[in-house]
Design an enzyme around this catalytic site. Structure first.
Site, PDB file in Angstrom:
ATOM      1  N   LYS A  53       0.847  -1.209   0.000  1.00 56.09           N
ATOM      2  CA  LYS A  53       0.000   0.000   0.000  1.00 56.09           C
ATOM      3  C   LYS A  53       0.874   1.249   0.000  1.00 56.09           C
ATOM      4  CE  LYS A  53      -3.750  -2.529   2.125  1.00 56.09           C
ATOM      5  NZ  LYS A  53      -4.415  -2.968   3.352  1.00 56.09           N
ATOM      6  N   GLN A  97      -4.493  -1.657   9.541  1.00 59.07           N
ATOM      7  CA  GLN A  97      -4.376  -2.984   8.932  1.00 59.07           C
ATOM      8  C   GLN A  97      -4.964  -4.049   9.871  1.00 59.07           C
ATOM      9  OE1 GLN A  97      -3.173  -3.583   5.743  1.00 59.07           O
ATOM     10  NE2 GLN A  97      -3.876  -5.668   6.070  1.00 59.07           N
ATOM     11  N   ASP A 120     -10.970   2.931   3.915  1.00 61.77           N
ATOM     12  CA  ASP A 120     -11.197   1.483   3.824  1.00 61.77           C
ATOM     13  C   ASP A 120     -12.700   1.172   3.782  1.00 61.77           C
ATOM     14  OD1 ASP A 120      -9.311  -0.441   3.442  1.00 61.77           O
ATOM     15  OD2 ASP A 120      -8.774  -0.677   5.556  1.00 61.77           O
TER      16      ASP A 120
END
Ligand code: NAD
Length: 290
Positions: A53, A97, A120
């Site tokens: 990422k 994460q 997200d």
């Protein structure tokens, strides 16, 4: 029939070129899109995902703020970090994460991220917005699948879509996003009796179960579009999806490979959401973007 291979890598690369232009336009107004990525602990797979990422951000000009926090971090301390990032004007997106260590309350973490920085798409507001049609950010993996289908001009309206896998990050949001596009959606999961009786009806079959070879040719209708979200590391170290690619590609009209299908699109949609967040903020603050 031999299926068309849906090339996620090439669509991702084309989209990322466009992103670099959007970032350059923002930079002309002294705005650099910023993404904060919080990695907790030393899970090697999570470290790989975070590394990808960060690299992808850099390639299109997004500034990444990566924080590697200890496995033992307390819930309160992690929430404090997020509150700081919420207030940081250089940060337009915040990603924590997953998975998280057991002492961390994941729901609380996701709800602490400001909705306008929830790139997200896991905040309850964004999840609920999928039902009502006013989500700010769609979750990246199902969003990437929708982009792939659109790019391939695969009709969604009125189609029978069967989704195998009902997780909060893939299966459920995928179902809502395709219902919003007027598909007829069925969701199957580990407790579904006789999976094949559902999958065989699918015009579009989307598989996100995490079980290699779960979908074999006799479970697939001739001419179906098959999207394989699964990522499984096999005993020999290779990566495979959830679909018997060799067999099913002889029956399907189009299919995504693993790797090279949905995977590259997931990170791409994270970049899209981050740039969109920076653009929203810039427009809100009165900048006129080209
Ligand atoms: P998860 O474990 O949270 O959920 C799996 C779902 O599949 C559950 O609903 C479970 O009931 C269902 N399932 C499991 N075994 C089944 C079976 N035998 N028959 C029918 N349903 C079954 O997993 P997840 O986080 O949603 O991820 C699913 C897969 O997708 C994994 O392989 C993961 O690595 C992959 N994934 C890929 C991307 C990507 O970018 N390509 C992103 C996220 C997840």
């Amino acid at each position: 029939m031999t299926a068309k291979i849906i090339d996620g890598r090439s669509l991702a690369a084309a989209m990322r070129k466009g992103f670099a232009e959007r970032v350059a336009a923002l930079k002309e107004h002294s705005v650099t899109p910023g993404l904060a990525v919080l990695l907790i602990g030393d899970d090697p797979a999570s470290a790989v995902y975070v590394g990808r990422k960060v690299k992808a951000c850099e390639a299109v000009g997004i500034k990444s703020f990566a924080q590697h926090l200890p496995e033992s971090i307390s819930n309160a301390e992690l929430l404090g970090r997020i509150v700081e990032l919420n207030a940081n004007p250089e940060v337009h997106g915040i990603l924590v994460q997953l998975p998280l260590p057991p002492q961390i309350d994941m729901a609380q973490v996701l709800e602490t991220i400001a909705v306008e920085k929830d790139v997200d798409g896991f905040h309850l507001y964004n999840v609920g917005g999928l039902v009502t049609g006013n989500t700010v950010f769609s979750p990246c993996t199902p969003f990437g699948v929708v982009k792939l289908l659109e790019h391939e001009n695969i009709p969604i309206e009125g189609q029978n879509v069967v989704i195998v896998g009902a997780s909060n990050i893939v299966g459920k949001p995928m179902a809502l996003m395709l219902m919003a596009r007027d598909a007829t959606v069925s969701i199957c999961h580990a407790k579904t009796r006789d999976l094949a009786q559902f999958t065989i009806l699918a015009d579009i079959l989307i598989v996100a179960a995490g079980v290699p070879n779960l979908i074999v040719p006799q479970m697939v209708k001739h001419g179906a579009v098959v999207i394989d979200v699964g990522i499984n590391r096999l005993a020999d170290g290779s990566i495979a999806g959830d679909v018997d690619f060799e067999g099913v590609s002889k029956k399907a009209s189009a299919i995504t490979p693993v790797p090279g299908g949905v995977g590259p699109m997931t990170v791409t949609m994270l970049l899209e959401n981050t740039i969109k967040s920076a653009e929203h903020k810039a427009i809100f603050e009165g900048l006129e973007l080209a």
